[in-house]
Design a protein around this motif. Structure first.
Motif, PDB file in Angstrom:
ATOM      1  N   LEU A   1       0.828  -1.206   0.000  1.00 39.54           N
ATOM      2  CA  LEU A   1       0.000   0.000   0.000  1.00 39.54           C
ATOM      3  C   LEU A   1       0.866   1.261   0.000  1.00 39.54           C
ATOM      4  CD1 LEU A   1      -3.029   0.203  -0.029  1.00 39.54           C
ATOM      5  CD2 LEU A   1      -3.053   0.281   2.458  1.00 39.54           C
TER       6      LEU A   1
ATOM      7  N   PHE B   1       1.842   6.787  -6.562  1.00 43.58           N
ATOM      8  CA  PHE B   1       0.779   7.714  -6.940  1.00 43.58           C
ATOM      9  C   PHE B   1       1.247   9.158  -6.807  1.00 43.58           C
ATOM     10  CE2 PHE B   1      -2.906  10.345  -5.742  1.00 43.58           C
ATOM     11  CZ  PHE B   1      -3.603  10.251  -6.929  1.00 43.58           C
ATOM     12  N   PHE B   2       2.170   9.409  -5.888  1.00 42.21           N
ATOM     13  CA  PHE B   2       2.748  10.745  -5.754  1.00 42.21           C
ATOM     14  C   PHE B   2       3.888  10.963  -6.748  1.00 42.21           C
ATOM     15  CE2 PHE B   2       2.064  13.719  -1.994  1.00 42.21           C
ATOM     16  CZ  PHE B   2       0.701  13.505  -1.989  1.00 42.21           C
TER      17      PHE B   2
ATOM     18  N   LEU C   1      -1.691   4.675 -11.590  1.00 41.67           N
ATOM     19  CA  LEU C   1      -2.779   5.503 -11.061  1.00 41.67           C
ATOM     20  C   LEU C   1      -2.412   6.979 -11.084  1.00 41.67           C
ATOM     21  CD1 LEU C   1      -4.173   3.392  -8.101  1.00 41.67           C
ATOM     22  CD2 LEU C   1      -5.254   3.909 -10.281  1.00 41.67           C
TER      23      LEU C   1
ATOM     24  N   GLN D   1      -4.789   9.697 -13.067  1.00 45.15           N
ATOM     25  CA  GLN D   1      -5.444  10.823 -12.403  1.00 45.15           C
ATOM     26  C   GLN D   1      -5.897  11.898 -13.399  1.00 45.15           C
ATOM     27  OE1 GLN D   1      -6.376  11.321  -9.338  1.00 45.15           O
ATOM     28  NE2 GLN D   1      -6.878  13.481  -9.466  1.00 45.15           N
TER      29      GLN D   1
ATOM     30  N   VAL E   1      -9.051  10.524 -15.596  1.00 43.37           N
ATOM     31  CA  VAL E   1     -10.173   9.873 -14.931  1.00 43.37           C
ATOM     32  C   VAL E   1     -11.467  10.068 -15.716  1.00 43.37           C
ATOM     33  CG1 VAL E   1     -11.697  10.010 -12.934  1.00 43.37           C
ATOM     34  CG2 VAL E   1      -9.262   9.850 -12.588  1.00 43.37           C
ATOM     35  N   ARG E   2     -11.676  11.292 -16.183  1.00 43.17           N
ATOM     36  CA  ARG E   2     -12.938  11.603 -16.838  1.00 43.17           C
ATOM     37  C   ARG E   2     -13.128  10.886 -18.171  1.00 43.17           C
ATOM     38  NH1 ARG E   2     -14.333  16.817 -14.479  1.00 43.17           N
ATOM     39  NH2 ARG E   2     -12.821  16.860 -12.807  1.00 43.17           N
TER      40      ARG E   2
ATOM     41  N   SER F   1      -7.734   3.765 -14.571  1.00 42.14           N
ATOM     42  CA  SER F   1      -7.777   3.869 -13.120  1.00 42.14           C
ATOM     43  C   SER F   1      -8.277   2.577 -12.467  1.00 42.14           C
ATOM     44  CB  SER F   1      -8.686   5.049 -12.749  1.00 42.14           C
ATOM     45  OG  SER F   1      -8.902   5.095 -11.385  1.00 42.14           O
TER      46      SER F   1
ATOM     47  N   SER G   1      -5.811  -3.316  -4.535  1.00 41.99           N
ATOM     48  CA  SER G   1      -6.741  -3.704  -3.477  1.00 41.99           C
ATOM     49  C   SER G   1      -6.720  -5.211  -3.255  1.00 41.99           C
ATOM     50  CB  SER G   1      -8.156  -3.261  -3.835  1.00 41.99           C
ATOM     51  OG  SER G   1      -8.176  -1.881  -4.111  1.00 41.99           O
TER      52      SER G   1
ATOM     53  N   ILE H   1      -8.416  -1.201   0.484  1.00 44.22           N
ATOM     54  CA  ILE H   1      -8.528  -0.343  -0.700  1.00 44.22           C
ATOM     55  C   ILE H   1      -7.760   0.950  -0.479  1.00 44.22           C
ATOM     56  CG2 ILE H   1     -10.148   1.014  -2.075  1.00 44.22           C
ATOM     57  CD1 ILE H   1     -12.249  -1.090  -1.513  1.00 44.22           C
ATOM     58  N   PRO H   2      -6.868   1.321  -1.402  1.00 45.72           N
ATOM     59  CA  PRO H   2      -6.153   2.588  -1.222  1.00 45.72           C
ATOM     60  C   PRO H   2      -7.094   3.785  -1.377  1.00 45.72           C
ATOM     61  CG  PRO H   2      -5.462   1.477  -3.256  1.00 45.72           C
ATOM     62  CD  PRO H   2      -6.444   0.577  -2.588  1.00 45.72           C
TER      63      PRO H   2
ATOM     64  N   PHE I   1      -6.680   6.784  -2.353  1.00 40.48           N
ATOM     65  CA  PHE I   1      -6.613   7.621  -3.556  1.00 40.48           C
ATOM     66  C   PHE I   1      -7.331   6.967  -4.728  1.00 40.48           C
ATOM     67  CE2 PHE I   1      -3.110   5.135  -5.329  1.00 40.48           C
ATOM     68  CZ  PHE I   1      -2.519   4.629  -4.197  1.00 40.48           C
ATOM     69  N   TRP I   2      -7.293   5.644  -4.765  1.00 44.62           N
ATOM     70  CA  TRP I   2      -8.036   4.958  -5.828  1.00 44.62           C
ATOM     71  C   TRP I   2      -9.533   5.089  -5.584  1.00 44.62           C
ATOM     72  CZ3 TRP I   2     -10.424  -0.252  -5.948  1.00 44.62           C
ATOM     73  CH2 TRP I   2     -10.865  -0.575  -7.233  1.00 44.62           C
TER      74      TRP I   2
ATOM     75  N   GLN J   1     -10.719   8.275  -6.884  1.00 41.64           N
ATOM     76  CA  GLN J   1     -10.920   8.292  -8.332  1.00 41.64           C
ATOM     77  C   GLN J   1     -12.238   7.613  -8.712  1.00 41.64           C
ATOM     78  OE1 GLN J   1      -7.362   6.581 -10.065  1.00 41.64           O
ATOM     79  NE2 GLN J   1      -6.248   8.508  -9.945  1.00 41.64           N
ATOM     80  N   ILE J   2     -12.536   6.513  -8.032  1.00 40.77           N
ATOM     81  CA  ILE J   2     -13.784   5.804  -8.314  1.00 40.77           C
ATOM     82  C   ILE J   2     -14.985   6.688  -7.969  1.00 40.77           C
ATOM     83  CG2 ILE J   2     -15.186   3.758  -7.777  1.00 40.77           C
ATOM     84  CD1 ILE J   2     -12.643   3.030  -9.125  1.00 40.77           C
TER      85      ILE J   2
ATOM     86  N   LEU K   1     -15.468   9.160 -10.591  1.00 41.50           N
ATOM     87  CA  LEU K   1     -16.052   8.511 -11.771  1.00 41.50           C
ATOM     88  C   LEU K   1     -17.561   8.353 -11.626  1.00 41.50           C
ATOM     89  CD1 LEU K   1     -13.613   5.657 -12.813  1.00 41.50           C
ATOM     90  CD2 LEU K   1     -14.676   7.363 -14.289  1.00 41.50           C
TER      91      LEU K   1
ATOM     92  N   VAL L   1     -18.533  12.319 -12.564  1.00 39.20           N
ATOM     93  CA  VAL L   1     -18.566  12.145 -14.020  1.00 39.20           C
ATOM     94  C   VAL L   1     -19.852  11.431 -14.442  1.00 39.20           C
ATOM     95  CG1 VAL L   1     -17.378  11.155 -16.004  1.00 39.20           C
ATOM     96  CG2 VAL L   1     -16.057  12.086 -14.095  1.00 39.20           C
TER      97      VAL L   1
ATOM     98  N   ALA M   1     -16.286  17.394  -8.829  1.00 32.90           N
ATOM     99  CA  ALA M   1     -15.208  16.415  -8.863  1.00 32.90           C
ATOM    100  C   ALA M   1     -13.997  16.855  -8.059  1.00 32.90           C
ATOM    101  CB  ALA M   1     -14.791  16.148 -10.313  1.00 32.90           C
TER     102      ALA M   1
ATOM    103  N   LEU N   1      -3.069  12.051   0.203  1.00 33.21           N
ATOM    104  CA  LEU N   1      -3.369  11.398  -1.067  1.00 33.21           C
ATOM    105  C   LEU N   1      -4.720  11.841  -1.609  1.00 33.21           C
ATOM    106  CD1 LEU N   1      -2.082   7.989   0.181  1.00 33.21           C
ATOM    107  CD2 LEU N   1      -1.173   9.166  -1.813  1.00 33.21           C
TER     108      LEU N   1
ATOM    109  N   THR O   1      -4.810  15.284  -3.028  1.00 38.54           N
ATOM    110  CA  THR O   1      -4.204  15.348  -4.348  1.00 38.54           C
ATOM    111  C   THR O   1      -5.202  14.920  -5.419  1.00 38.54           C
ATOM    112  OG1 THR O   1      -2.084  14.877  -3.346  1.00 38.54           O
ATOM    113  CG2 THR O   1      -2.255  14.548  -5.710  1.00 38.54           C
ATOM    114  N   VAL O   2      -5.997  13.893  -5.107  1.00 41.89           N
ATOM    115  CA  VAL O   2      -6.985  13.424  -6.075  1.00 41.89           C
ATOM    116  C   VAL O   2      -8.044  14.504  -6.331  1.00 41.89           C
ATOM    117  CG1 VAL O   2      -8.807  11.736  -6.502  1.00 41.89           C
ATOM    118  CG2 VAL O   2      -6.670  11.012  -5.450  1.00 41.89           C
ATOM    119  N   PHE O   3      -8.471  15.171  -5.260  1.00 41.12           N
ATOM    120  CA  PHE O   3      -9.594  16.099  -5.379  1.00 41.12           C
ATOM    121  C   PHE O   3      -9.172  17.566  -5.503  1.00 41.12           C
ATOM    122  CE2 PHE O   3     -11.592  12.379  -3.522  1.00 41.12           C
ATOM    123  CZ  PHE O   3     -12.765  12.296  -4.241  1.00 41.12           C
TER     124      PHE O   3
END
Lengths: 293, 329
Positions: A224, A231-232, A246, A250, A253-254, A260, A268, B152-153, B155-156, B159-160, B163, B167, B174, B272, B275-277
């Motif tokens: 993890l 990811f960074f 990932l 980023q 994503v859209r 992703s 996971s 589950i990470p 940051f992933w 993203q989900i 989505l 989206v 978003a 994390l 950064t995604v958002f």
């Protein structure tokens, strides 16, 4: 009842390795975890034969959705095959996870054994250091060290390993505190056995079972953490890793969900697998839990 | 024990914990110093970053930290300036590091505290549900959720969520902190802020919720066979009340501990998720600072975040003592 039975004796009592397997098999989630881990190992080992293309090979077919001929899981913005990336990424995650957890376990055993066996100022000092390592946010420190010293595979392993030992150290320490007053240790001391022999030959084998449980959970955490660093943007630049995929995903994503979904699913599953194996091992080796179940 | 004596003893206990925290804070500063000293190349780079800095500032830093002096003296000087609140200057942001990080810390705390409250509440409810009928379908579901949430990470997951909810369904924004173009005021501004916070908070909550669910379930199952629970059942208390009042009281302590213990993990998770958002907090600042090679900002964040983890642990220790009269202080 208060007499702790050494793990080796416990295993013998239930019939050695076969008996252990019988215990482990009873926990369906643990078996599922083991299956996931086995698949992960197979994929990592046979990556060159399993992957349809080289994970770095770019093509003009950029951002193709899953199901595109030749690209089962689609392609990324440079036309690289996502499936191949996921397959090769298993190698990176597994190597980092195993090696970092191994490093952490070795450090944790050394620190915990010295602190627990000798006690006194050594214990005091080592526990303070352990506390410090538990307080400092691992991810932030790892990020800085990797940013300073580079994000090669060996660096990643060392950094994650060096930041992940406190739990093992505490566990080993408490076990050693208990064992050092037991008759068999006293006996070893009376016949003039050296301290390091008592620690590694006499006591350590008896406390290894819970250490292995923590180690398998450490593998999950290391995977993890490596993915988070990736990811960074701080993964090994010469390897395709799930976290790195990932990172690029980023921005897309859209428009390209497949970039992703699949690497994230892989992370996971891998983490879940090792967590479940750890849980299963815990339940199979802890007689208290077994009787309670 | 009388109330007055109790509170006095608690004060002494809090003071003792505070004194225990001092060497930890010093340790954190030393770790920071070691990072500066061991960084490859000139320590000046670690203190200023790779952003071009005016030569006279470089000279000042050199003099301030006595970079030609021996290691112990340099450590003392570094300690001195940190204690004075001087964490250096960020040239990428044209602001002192301390000011910059503390300003961002507020937004991160907003996200983190909402997450802790939300995740703890949901986790407790799920845990109680699961413990009510062990090995039932509900229990299996909650336990399964806890295992997945732990794996589950964040940051992933972020993203989900983008989505699906931004989206796909278009229900929520978003990313970002608030709507830039709209000029909301009053209630509308609050709603706008909350709408931006929902998805990052959910992403950040999962792992924490999983831990709380698992813990609540385990501690409930442990106490449900205790004598005093049997006694309350015998007194004819409804199963519901036994579970929520007595069971939960027992589960409260481990949950408090876990909040303290996992605070550092939420900090990492929030870096994390931010950064995604594109949430403009400390985490996003960290991400940006890596690319501008703005090292003093990274070191400042490490220092301030570590100190806040120490503080939170201190608070949870004291809260623990408050909740549990059995704790000897």
């Amino acid at each position: 009842m208060a007499v702790p039975v050494p793990a080796a004796a416990r295993a013998a009592a239930v019939g050695g390795l076969a008996g252990f397997w019988r215990q482990f098999r009873r926990h369906r989630t643990g078996v599922f975890g083991l299956a996931v881990v086995v698949v992960l190992v197979l994929v990592a080992v046979f990556a060159p034969w399993l992957a349809p293309t080289d994970p770095f090979t770019t093509s003009r077919a950029a951002l193709q959705p899953p199901g595109t001929p030749g690209h089962l899981l689609g392609t990324d913005h440079l036309g690289r095959d996502v499936l191949s990336g996921v397959i090769w990424g298993a190698r990176v995650s597994l190597i980092v996870g195993l090696a970092a957890a191994f490093t952490a376990t070795v450090i944790g055993i050394l620190v915990g054994a010295v602190a627990g066996y000798f006690g006194g100022w050594a214990d005091e000092l080592l526990m303070r250091v352990t506390e410090l390592f538990q307080i400092i946010p691992r991810f932030v420190l790892a990020l800085i060290v990797v940013a300073f010293f580079g994000s090669g595979l060996v660096n990643l392993i060392l950094v994650i390993g060096i930041l992940s030992w406190p739990q093992t150290a505490r566990l080993v320490r408490s076990q050693f505190l208990r064992h050092r007053t037991l008759p068999y240790v006293d006996g070893a001391r009376v016949v003039g056995m050296r301290a390091w022999r008592i620690i590694f030959v006499e006591i350590l084998p008896n406390v290894l079972a819970p250490v292995i449980v923590v180690a398998s959970l450490d593998i999950a955490q290391a995977i993890l953490l490596e993915a988070s660093l990736g990811f960074f943007g701080l993964g090994d630049p010469n390897l395709r890793s799930w976290g790195g995929m990932l990172n690029t995903a980023q921005q897309y994503v859209r428009i390209a969900w497949w970039m992703s979904i699949f690497p994230g699913l892989a992370i996971s599953l891998a983490v879940l697998g090792f967590n479940l194996v750890g849980d299963g091992l815990n339940e199979a080796t802890d007689p208290r839990l077994r009787e309670g179940a | 024990m009388s109330g007055a004596r109790g509170s006095k003893a608690l004060g002494a206990y809090a003071l003792e914990r505070l004194l225990n925290a001092v060497p930890l804070v010093l340790g954190v500063i030393v770790v920071n110093f070691l990072l500066v000293s061991l960084a490859p190349g000139d320590p000046v780079t670690a203190l200023i970053g790779e952003y071009p800095a005016p030569p006279d500032y470089v000279e000042r830093v050199r003099a301030q930290y006595g970079l030609d002096a021996a290691l112990p003296e340099r450590l003392l000087r570094y300690l001195g300036s940190v204690v004075r609140g001087d964490l250096g200057f960020s040239f990428a942001n044209r602001q002192p590091v301390a000011t910059l990080v503390i300003e961002r810390l507020g937004r991160t705390l907003l996200l983190m505290l909402t997450t802790v409250v939300f995740a703890t509440a949901v986790g407790i409810v799920l845990g109680v549900w699961a413990a009510r009928r062990p090995h039932s379908a509900v229990d299996r579901g909650a336990t399964g959720f806890a295992l997945a949430g732990y794996s589950i990470p964040e940051f992933w997951l972020g993203q989900i969520l983008i989505l699906v909810f931004a989206v796909g369904l278009g229900w929520l924004p978003a990313g970002g902190f608030r709507s830039i173009r709209a000029d909301y005021a009053g209630w509308a501004a609050v709603v706008d802020q909350v709408r931006h916070m929902v998805l990052p908070m959910l992403a950040l909550s999962f792992r924490y919720m999983a831990i709380t669910t698992r813990l609540t379930r385990a501690s409930l199952l442990e106490v449900m066979n205790a004598d005093y629970i049997l006694a309350s059942r015998a007194r004819g208390l409804s199963e519901r009340r036994v579970l929520w009042e007595h069971g939960l009281r027992a589960a409260a302590l481990p949950i408090i501990t876990v909040i303290g213990y996992n605070f550092g993990f939420i900090v990492a998770g929030s870096a994390l998720v931010e950064t995604v958002f594109g949430w403009p907090g400390v985490g996003r600042l960290m991400y940006d600072s890596i690319f501008t090679r703005d090292y003093p900002v990274l070191l400042g964040i490490l220092l301030l975040v570590s100190v806040s983890v120490i503080l939170v642990n201190l608070l949870t220790d004291v809260a623990y003592a408050l909740f549990d009269p059995r704790v000897r202080y």
